[in-house]
Design a protein around this motif. Structure first.
Motif, PDB file in Angstrom:
ATOM      1  N   ARG A 140       1.164  -2.837 -12.385  1.00  0.00           N
ATOM      2  CA  ARG A 140       0.812  -2.041 -11.276  1.00  0.00           C
ATOM      3  C   ARG A 140       1.703  -2.114  -9.841  1.00  0.00           C
ATOM      4  O   ARG A 140       1.945  -3.124  -9.681  1.00  0.00           O
ATOM      5  CB  ARG A 140      -0.763  -2.866 -10.920  1.00  0.00           C
ATOM      6  N   MET A 142       1.523   0.782  -7.408  1.00  0.00           N
ATOM      7  CA  MET A 142       0.987   1.211  -6.217  1.00  0.00           C
ATOM      8  C   MET A 142       0.042   0.277  -5.507  1.00  0.00           C
ATOM      9  O   MET A 142      -0.413  -0.541  -6.013  1.00  0.00           O
ATOM     10  CB  MET A 142       0.024   2.717  -6.755  1.00  0.00           C
ATOM     11  N   ASN A 143       0.097   0.562  -4.084  1.00  0.00           N
ATOM     12  CA  ASN A 143      -1.053  -0.242  -3.359  1.00  0.00           C
ATOM     13  C   ASN A 143      -0.558  -1.803  -3.277  1.00  0.00           C
ATOM     14  O   ASN A 143      -1.628  -2.600  -3.343  1.00  0.00           O
ATOM     15  CB  ASN A 143      -2.536  -0.074  -3.743  1.00  0.00           C
ATOM     16  N   GLY A 224       0.221   1.808   0.369  1.00  0.00           N
ATOM     17  CA  GLY A 224      -0.318   0.409   0.520  1.00  0.00           C
ATOM     18  C   GLY A 224      -1.983   0.619   0.071  1.00  0.00           C
ATOM     19  O   GLY A 224      -2.962  -0.319   0.067  1.00  0.00           O
ATOM     20  N   GLY A 225      -2.614   1.942   0.110  1.00  0.00           N
ATOM     21  CA  GLY A 225      -3.856   2.235  -0.110  1.00  0.00           C
ATOM     22  C   GLY A 225      -4.896   1.565   0.560  1.00  0.00           C
ATOM     23  O   GLY A 225      -6.148   1.046   0.153  1.00  0.00           O
ATOM     24  N   GLY A 226      -4.473   1.241   1.997  1.00  0.00           N
ATOM     25  CA  GLY A 226      -5.650   0.519   2.856  1.00  0.00           C
ATOM     26  C   GLY A 226      -5.705  -0.902   2.396  1.00  0.00           C
ATOM     27  O   GLY A 226      -6.513  -1.735   2.702  1.00  0.00           O
ATOM     28  N   LYS A 227      -4.649  -1.418   1.478  1.00  0.00           N
ATOM     29  CA  LYS A 227      -4.697  -2.732   1.142  1.00  0.00           C
ATOM     30  C   LYS A 227      -3.499  -3.579   1.853  1.00  0.00           C
ATOM     31  O   LYS A 227      -3.850  -5.020   1.829  1.00  0.00           O
ATOM     32  CB  LYS A 227      -4.676  -2.961  -0.405  1.00  0.00           C
TER      33      LYS A 227
ATOM     34  N   GLY B 204      -9.440  -4.325 -10.067  1.00  0.00           N
ATOM     35  CA  GLY B 204      -7.977  -3.576  -9.478  1.00  0.00           C
ATOM     36  C   GLY B 204      -8.007  -1.764  -9.943  1.00  0.00           C
ATOM     37  O   GLY B 204      -7.046  -1.275  -9.839  1.00  0.00           O
ATOM     38  N   HIS B 248     -10.360  -6.982  -5.373  1.00  0.00           N
ATOM     39  CA  HIS B 248     -10.335  -6.322  -6.635  1.00  0.00           C
ATOM     40  C   HIS B 248     -10.303  -4.881  -6.318  1.00  0.00           C
ATOM     41  O   HIS B 248     -10.325  -3.952  -7.465  1.00  0.00           O
ATOM     42  CB  HIS B 248     -11.763  -6.677  -7.196  1.00  0.00           C
ATOM     43  N   LEU B 249     -10.013  -4.321  -5.274  1.00  0.00           N
ATOM     44  CA  LEU B 249     -10.235  -2.869  -5.016  1.00  0.00           C
ATOM     45  C   LEU B 249      -8.718  -2.433  -5.532  1.00  0.00           C
ATOM     46  O   LEU B 249      -7.724  -3.063  -5.023  1.00  0.00           O
ATOM     47  CB  LEU B 249     -10.749  -2.450  -3.566  1.00  0.00           C
ATOM     48  N   TYR B 250      -8.719  -1.178  -5.940  1.00  0.00           N
ATOM     49  CA  TYR B 250      -7.423  -0.511  -5.957  1.00  0.00           C
ATOM     50  C   TYR B 250      -6.997   0.220  -4.810  1.00  0.00           C
ATOM     51  O   TYR B 250      -5.874   0.064  -4.765  1.00  0.00           O
ATOM     52  CB  TYR B 250      -7.523   0.529  -7.148  1.00  0.00           C
ATOM     53  N   ALA B 251      -7.944   0.622  -4.053  1.00  0.00           N
ATOM     54  CA  ALA B 251      -7.488   1.279  -2.885  1.00  0.00           C
ATOM     55  C   ALA B 251      -8.774   1.668  -2.009  1.00  0.00           C
ATOM     56  O   ALA B 251     -10.085   1.667  -2.702  1.00  0.00           O
ATOM     57  CB  ALA B 251      -6.886   2.533  -2.876  1.00  0.00           C
ATOM     58  N   ILE B 252      -8.706   1.819  -0.719  1.00  0.00           N
ATOM     59  CA  ILE B 252      -9.510   2.121   0.304  1.00  0.00           C
ATOM     60  C   ILE B 252      -9.183   3.489   0.818  1.00  0.00           C
ATOM     61  O   ILE B 252      -8.323   3.505   1.448  1.00  0.00           O
ATOM     62  CB  ILE B 252      -9.758   1.189   1.509  1.00  0.00           C
TER      63      ILE B 252
END
Lengths: 283, 389
Positions: A140, A142-143, A224-227, B204, B248-252
């Motif tokens: 994985r 992305m983000n 970073g997808g908000g992470k 994820g 655990h999130l992939y994205a926000i």
């Protein structure tokens, strides 16, 4: 003193620009940072330290920025130095122009589009799929912080390459010959002659990249997808979602202060390392 | 509003020849020629020539300028309709996409947004009126708006204190979409499962909106609280859940289709139309409305205070409200409309699609967003804290 008014006239546009575009907005930000949020958002005049007291709520963003900005600068340096060295010292003049243009051209494309391209490369149908084919499953990219770092190095590479290239290009080749005549092996020559003489360029490149990275928000937002959250992202949210101008201003003012401190420390360090040479400068 | 009967007739012989000459001389483009003569109709997305798509005097006569700026939501229009609009009026549609009503409000509050038309959601309109950021609509410029054709449940938020500020675009629900290829074919039915699966086998792989109303609202649903709750204790529970789930999130992110399509994400909070679009292309994508409830909403077209290209803005709203155009929009984006004239033009299977028209008992549990939810500072700050955690 003769010609003072000419000097003043020459300085006027720049002074006006600085006042209007930097000093005044900064004053507004500082004034706002002592205010309060309106009922439907926005800004209500007040005099309170409440916004500054609430800074710990954005601790993670500051921490991420203060880790990722130096790290990104270092990564960009590690990638850029050999490239600049090759361009300045190794490559034949016939190819040099072409290669330099190749370094510049991506810089003419919008950073947004260039960063978006990485979404496809790092996303499930990109690199992870290739890795899957060679037997490394479930990667994985992305983000993650790694994705943001890749985006940073890619986006800021030209800014790091050019100052180093310029300082290496000025290098007197006879010094290198002298060094090897005196029996130094190639690496020793590099360590004792080339590297010290290119330090001003390294200092300038690092400075440029570091300052811009402290305010970066686009690359972490896209990759970073908000992470992976920088202070820049926190600011975007505070102004565009929470509509909390007062708190946003306090966070922004704090970022400016942190930048001033780190940059001046760095400049002092760089000056000392470069032996008080006067060509270590941002300007 | 009376219309000349000639407006609905095909192009006259003389007019056709005149246009042909102009085209031959090169004074009009091939596209324009095909458009005005109706010859291009065959290539229109919908079968059969639709009278409403022919240029009308009202638009051809007045010059509305060269552009119109629209602020809207992701995947919410048929680009072909915009091209058609440009062809007919000469005004290019510049689209700005947003992920939350908060962002729209912030842009308008800051001033100088440059928009001519925007698409606010039902619960925000009273705030726009209160902040004086929105103009009352001039119905004389919206010949295609027929109040009687709309279901009042999805159109009455457009009227504040007896004044019409906004006309309905679409309505829909906020549920979640799940790729059942990764759940062994199992389709969950509740928000509780959504959050629990995210912490376990879907770790994820889950996305939540970058939008306080839905992300906090659906976290509140885990505990059975109201979607609109602003109660500090209930919000604290929701925050704890969100912080637990965050690793655990992939994205926000409110633009969730790309990662769902390329397999990076398996589950995401989702609006009706995205659920429909995904399910169309990938049947294993199921749209779920949590049994505990959640959001039902309706979006509106409105004109921001001080719109620069006002005439073009009105022309665009009117064009998109034309039932024939609106029907094409629905076919493209998969959001239901509350306009009976448009529904009369839609295929039966779409009007019976459970994604667009969920079962009544699921609908009954849903709540419309409340104005207080939009302006509550604690909810805004909660989402910002969750994102920067």
């Amino acid at each position: 003193m003769k010609g003072t008014w000419i000097n003043r006239a020459l300085l006027a546009p720049a002074t006006l620009w600085l006042l209007g575009m930097l000093v005044l907005p900064l004053i507004v930000v500082i004034v706002f940072s002592f205010g309060e949020r309106g009922a439907a958002g926005g800004y209500v005049p007040a005099f309170t330290l409440a916004q500054y007291a609430n800074l710990p709520a954005r601790l993670t963003a500051f921490k991420n920025t203060l880790i990722m900005a130096p790290l990104g600068t270092l990564a960009a340096l590690v990638v850029a130095y050999p490239l600049a060295y090759y361009l300045a010292v190794r490559v034949s003049p016939r190819w040099r122009t072409l290669l330099l243009i190749l370094v510049i051209v991506p810089f003419w494309t919008s950073i947004l589009i260039r960063t978006y391209a990485w979404i496809f490369i790092l996303g499930g149908r990109g690199l992870p799929l290739l890795l899957d084919m060679v037997g490394i499953a479930d990667v994985r990219l992305m983000n993650t912080s790694f994705a943001v770092l890749v985006g940073i190095v890619y986006g800021y590479l030209p800014l790091m390459v050019f100052p180093i290239y310029v300082s290496l290009e000025k290098l007197d080749k006879r010094l290198l010959e002298a060094s090897s005549d005196l029996g130094a092996l190639p690496f020793a020559t590099f360590r004792q002659v080339t590297l010290p003489l290119s330090l001003p360029g390294v200092a300038t490149g690092c400075m440029l990249v570091f300052i811009l990275l402290m305010g970066e928000f686009l690359i972490p937002a896209l990759l970073g997808g908000g992470k992976v959250f920088f202070v820049g992202n926190a600011l975007v949210d505070l102004f565009l979602q929470s509509r909390n101008w007062a708190y946003g201003s306090a966070v922004a003012a704090t970022l400016v202060v942190i930048m001033l401190i780190t940059v001046s420390l760095y400049m002092r360090l760089a000056m000392r390392r470069a032996g008080q040479r006067d060509d270590v400068s941002l300007f | 509003m009376s219309k000349d009967y000639k407006d609905n007739l095909p192009i006259s012989r003389e007019e056709f020849i005149a246009q042909l000459r102009r085209y031959q001389k090169g004074s009009i483009t091939r596209r324009h020629f095909l458009g005005v003569t109706g010859l291009g109709m065959a290539s229109a997305v919908m079968a059969g020539a639709v009278p409403g798509l022919r240029p009308r005097k009202a638009w051809s006569a007045g010059d509305i300028g060269d552009r119109v700026v629209l602020a809207t939501w992701p995947n919410y229009h048929d680009p072909a309709n915009f091209e058609k609009f440009t062809e007919m009026t000469g005004a290019y549609v510049q689209v700005n996409v947003f992920g939350s009503n908060e962002e729209m409000l912030a842009k308008l509050q800051a001033g100088g947004s440059g928009w001519d038309v925007f698409v606010p959601t039902n619960y925000t309109i009273t705030t726009y009126v209160g902040e004086d950021l929105i103009e009352p609509l001039d119905l004389s410029k919206l010949s295609n708006y027929d109040a009687a054709a709309f279901d009042p449940r999805f159109s009455d938020a457009g009227t504040v204190n007896g004044t019409l500020y906004a006309v309905p675009k679409n309505w829909g629900t906020t549920g979640y979409v799940i790729n059942t290829a990764h759940s062994g074919g199992m389709t969950p039915t509740t928000w509780k499962e959504f959050w629990d699966m995210t912490k376990a086998e879907f770790s994820g792989r889950t996305m939540v909106h970058d939008y306080q109303l839905t992300t906090i609202g659906n976290a509140l649903k885990y505990f059975g609280y109201s979607f609109n709750s602003v109660d500090p204790k209930e919000l604290a529970d929701a925050e704890k859940l969100l912080l637990d789930v965050k690793p655990h999130l992939y994205a926000i992110n409110s633009d969730y289709q790309p990662p769902l399509r390329n397999g990076d994400a398996w589950m995401s909070m989702c609006w009706t139309g995205d659920g429909k679009q995904l399910n169309n292309d990938m049947p294993e994508m199921r749209y779920v409305l949590g049994r505990e409830g959640g959001e039902i909403w309706s979006d509106y077209y409105a004109v921001p205070r001080g719109a620069e290209h006002r005439a073009a803005g009105y022309a665009l709203i009117d064009f998109l409200l034309d039932p024939a155009v609106n029907a094409k929009e629905v076919l493209a984006h998969g959001y239901p409309v509350a306009d009976s004239r448009t529904n009369a033009l839609l295929p039966k299977e779409l009007l019976e699609d459970p994604i667009l028209y969920p079962a009544q008992e699921l609908l009954d549990a849903l709540e419309f967003g409340a104005a207080a939810t939009l302006t509550d500072p604690n909810r805004a700050e909660l989402l910002a804290r969750f994102k920067s955690a």
